[in-house]
Design an enzyme around this catalytic site. Structure first.
Site, PDB file in Angstrom:
ATOM      1  N   ARG A 108      62.835   8.575 -41.295  1.00 57.60           N
ATOM      2  CA  ARG A 108      62.633   7.399 -42.141  1.00 57.60           C
ATOM      3  C   ARG A 108      61.571   7.667 -43.210  1.00 57.60           C
ATOM      4  O   ARG A 108      60.874   8.684 -43.171  1.00 57.60           O
ATOM      5  CB  ARG A 108      62.259   6.211 -41.260  1.00 57.60           C
ATOM      6  CG  ARG A 108      63.400   5.730 -40.365  1.00 57.60           C
ATOM      7  CD  ARG A 108      62.935   4.717 -39.350  1.00 57.60           C
ATOM      8  NE  ARG A 108      62.308   3.555 -39.984  1.00 57.60           N
ATOM      9  CZ  ARG A 108      61.588   2.656 -39.312  1.00 57.60           C
ATOM     10  NH1 ARG A 108      61.390   2.796 -37.998  1.00 57.60           N
ATOM     11  NH2 ARG A 108      61.054   1.641 -39.938  1.00 57.60           N
ATOM     12  N   LYS A 126      58.704   7.915 -38.834  1.00 56.73           N
ATOM     13  CA  LYS A 126      58.455   7.023 -39.965  1.00 56.73           C
ATOM     14  C   LYS A 126      57.001   7.132 -40.369  1.00 56.73           C
ATOM     15  O   LYS A 126      56.109   7.033 -39.528  1.00 56.73           O
ATOM     16  CB  LYS A 126      58.799   5.579 -39.577  1.00 56.73           C
ATOM     17  CG  LYS A 126      58.770   4.574 -40.737  1.00 56.73           C
ATOM     18  CD  LYS A 126      57.424   3.903 -40.901  1.00 56.73           C
ATOM     19  CE  LYS A 126      57.059   3.022 -39.739  1.00 56.73           C
ATOM     20  NZ  LYS A 126      55.748   2.312 -39.974  1.00 56.73           N
ATOM     21  N   HIS A 138      63.612  15.563 -28.274  1.00 61.12           N
ATOM     22  CA  HIS A 138      64.615  14.523 -28.016  1.00 61.12           C
ATOM     23  C   HIS A 138      64.000  13.186 -27.617  1.00 61.12           C
ATOM     24  O   HIS A 138      62.921  13.117 -27.047  1.00 61.12           O
ATOM     25  CB  HIS A 138      65.619  14.953 -26.931  1.00 61.12           C
ATOM     26  CG  HIS A 138      65.017  15.749 -25.822  1.00 61.12           C
ATOM     27  ND1 HIS A 138      65.676  16.773 -25.194  1.00 61.12           N
ATOM     28  CD2 HIS A 138      63.801  15.704 -25.238  1.00 61.12           C
ATOM     29  CE1 HIS A 138      64.914  17.307 -24.268  1.00 61.12           C
ATOM     30  NE2 HIS A 138      63.768  16.664 -24.270  1.00 61.12           N
ATOM     31  N   ASN A 152      53.595  19.803 -28.760  1.00 59.77           N
ATOM     32  CA  ASN A 152      54.870  19.632 -28.063  1.00 59.77           C
ATOM     33  C   ASN A 152      54.951  18.210 -27.530  1.00 59.77           C
ATOM     34  O   ASN A 152      54.018  17.718 -26.884  1.00 59.77           O
ATOM     35  CB  ASN A 152      54.992  20.628 -26.903  1.00 59.77           C
ATOM     36  CG  ASN A 152      56.347  20.537 -26.242  1.00 59.77           C
ATOM     37  OD1 ASN A 152      57.314  21.166 -26.658  1.00 59.77           O
ATOM     38  ND2 ASN A 152      56.435  19.736 -25.184  1.00 59.77           N
ATOM     39  N   ASN A 161      52.959   1.531 -32.497  1.00 58.55           N
ATOM     40  CA  ASN A 161      52.195   1.392 -33.740  1.00 58.55           C
ATOM     41  C   ASN A 161      52.132  -0.033 -34.278  1.00 58.55           C
ATOM     42  O   ASN A 161      51.421  -0.274 -35.253  1.00 58.55           O
ATOM     43  CB  ASN A 161      52.801   2.303 -34.818  1.00 58.55           C
ATOM     44  CG  ASN A 161      54.270   1.995 -35.076  1.00 58.55           C
ATOM     45  OD1 ASN A 161      55.010   1.669 -34.165  1.00 58.55           O
ATOM     46  ND2 ASN A 161      54.697   2.116 -36.314  1.00 58.55           N
ATOM     47  N   TYR A 162      52.844  -0.968 -33.664  1.00 56.85           N
ATOM     48  CA  TYR A 162      52.947  -2.315 -34.241  1.00 56.85           C
ATOM     49  C   TYR A 162      52.671  -3.356 -33.158  1.00 56.85           C
ATOM     50  O   TYR A 162      53.291  -3.331 -32.097  1.00 56.85           O
ATOM     51  CB  TYR A 162      54.358  -2.490 -34.812  1.00 56.85           C
ATOM     52  CG  TYR A 162      54.614  -3.816 -35.489  1.00 56.85           C
ATOM     53  CD1 TYR A 162      53.761  -4.303 -36.468  1.00 56.85           C
ATOM     54  CD2 TYR A 162      55.742  -4.560 -35.166  1.00 56.85           C
ATOM     55  CE1 TYR A 162      54.010  -5.510 -37.099  1.00 56.85           C
ATOM     56  CE2 TYR A 162      56.009  -5.767 -35.802  1.00 56.85           C
ATOM     57  CZ  TYR A 162      55.143  -6.244 -36.763  1.00 56.85           C
ATOM     58  OH  TYR A 162      55.393  -7.435 -37.392  1.00 56.85           O
ATOM     59  N   ALA A 198      52.698  12.918 -17.837  1.00 49.83           N
ATOM     60  CA  ALA A 198      53.975  12.217 -17.947  1.00 49.83           C
ATOM     61  C   ALA A 198      53.866  10.819 -17.351  1.00 49.83           C
ATOM     62  O   ALA A 198      53.242  10.616 -16.312  1.00 49.83           O
ATOM     63  CB  ALA A 198      55.066  13.007 -17.230  1.00 49.83           C
ATOM     64  N   ARG A 215      48.399   5.960 -14.572  1.00 51.82           N
ATOM     65  CA  ARG A 215      49.566   5.691 -13.733  1.00 51.82           C
ATOM     66  C   ARG A 215      49.181   4.695 -12.641  1.00 51.82           C
ATOM     67  O   ARG A 215      48.051   4.716 -12.138  1.00 51.82           O
ATOM     68  CB  ARG A 215      50.072   6.968 -13.044  1.00 51.82           C
ATOM     69  CG  ARG A 215      50.655   8.023 -13.965  1.00 51.82           C
ATOM     70  CD  ARG A 215      50.968   9.273 -13.171  1.00 51.82           C
ATOM     71  NE  ARG A 215      51.585  10.307 -13.993  1.00 51.82           N
ATOM     72  CZ  ARG A 215      51.692  11.574 -13.603  1.00 51.82           C
ATOM     73  NH1 ARG A 215      51.202  11.951 -12.440  1.00 51.82           N
ATOM     74  NH2 ARG A 215      52.266  12.461 -14.386  1.00 51.82           N
TER      75      ARG A 215
END
Length: 250
Positions: A108, A126, A138, A152, A161-162, A198, A215
């Protein structure tokens, strides 16, 4: 507008397209099919390859050695030498040299990549700057971000971000490693050589060289799965018995 006028406009557009196509063909651009659309102002260097199904619009510029397509849309986008853009859409952005974009990447407006960046399948960017060597393979969204060299990104990373009112930036240092399913709640910074574990939601800065972990505590209920399965089997057996009884009556 009359049918005749519409046909005339279409014929004129076809003539302009044919002239543009032949110009690029004469200039050494390689095509494997005429199944492409190119705006007259698009610039393509000799030796670039344009595969079928591509739409090249606006002030797009494609450097030598690029392979664009198949099925790619570029609008007002610059693509550096040696880059590939496969089955993706890019708008108002600048892609560096030797990038690998796609398949199914949505680039974008405001995205800028340096050399050797990989944006893979179902990645959306974006208003983001990527230094050289970044890998985003991915299922990731990176918006309003500044990313250092050779980072990575694991699958499922999201820059949050919003907040419904304002947009905030995420900053990631050089050689950082962002673990799968990390939420980066902006404004936030992940330092040089830092990692995120993760499944973490990172809302505080991660210092250089640190591992950021957030977590919930894992727990388990003994025997829960066996009870659940027993209920499922009993329900299935009842449905089969009811069906057999109905069939015998009929």
């Amino acid at each position: 507008m009359s049918e005749t006028t519409a046909r005339e406009r279409f014929a004129a557009a076809e003539r302009r397209y044919a002239e543009t196509f032949e110009k690029h063909l004469d200039n050494g651009v390689e095509f494997t099919s005429r199944d492409v659309y190119i705006d007259p102002e698009v610039e393509i260097a000799s030796g670039a390859v344009i595969l079928p199904g591509c739409i090249l619009k606006g002030s797009t510029k494609i450097a030598a050695g690029c392979v664009i397509g198949p099925n790619t849309l570029l609008e007002n986008t610059t693509v550096g030498a040696g880059s590939t853009v496969n089955a993706s859409q890019c708008y108002d952005s600048t892609l560096g040299e030797n990038n690998k974009i796609g398949p199914f990447t949505h680039v974008r407006p405001g995205t800028v990549t340096a050399e050797g960046v990989h944006l893979g399948a179902y990645v959306e960017t974006k208003n983001a700057n990527f230094a050289e060597g970044n890998t985003v393979s991915h299922l990731t969204y990176i918006g309003d971000a500044d990313v250092g060299k050779y980072c990575n990104f694991g699958c499922g990373t999201v820059t949050c971000n919003y907040d419904g009112e304002g947009k905030y930036r995420t900053t990631i240092g050089d050689y950082a490693f962002i673990g799968c399913n990390t939420n980066l709640v902006a404004p936030v910074r992940v330092g040089d050589h830092a990692y995120t574990a993760a499944g973490s939601t990172v809302s505080k800065d991660v210092p250089d060289g640190a591992l950021g972990i957030e977590r919930g505590k894992q727990t388990f209920l003994p025997g829960w799965g066996e009870k659940k399965l027993a209920k499922y089997i009993a329900k299935k057996q009842k449905l089969e018995a009811d069906k057999a009884a109905k069939t015998s009556k009929d």
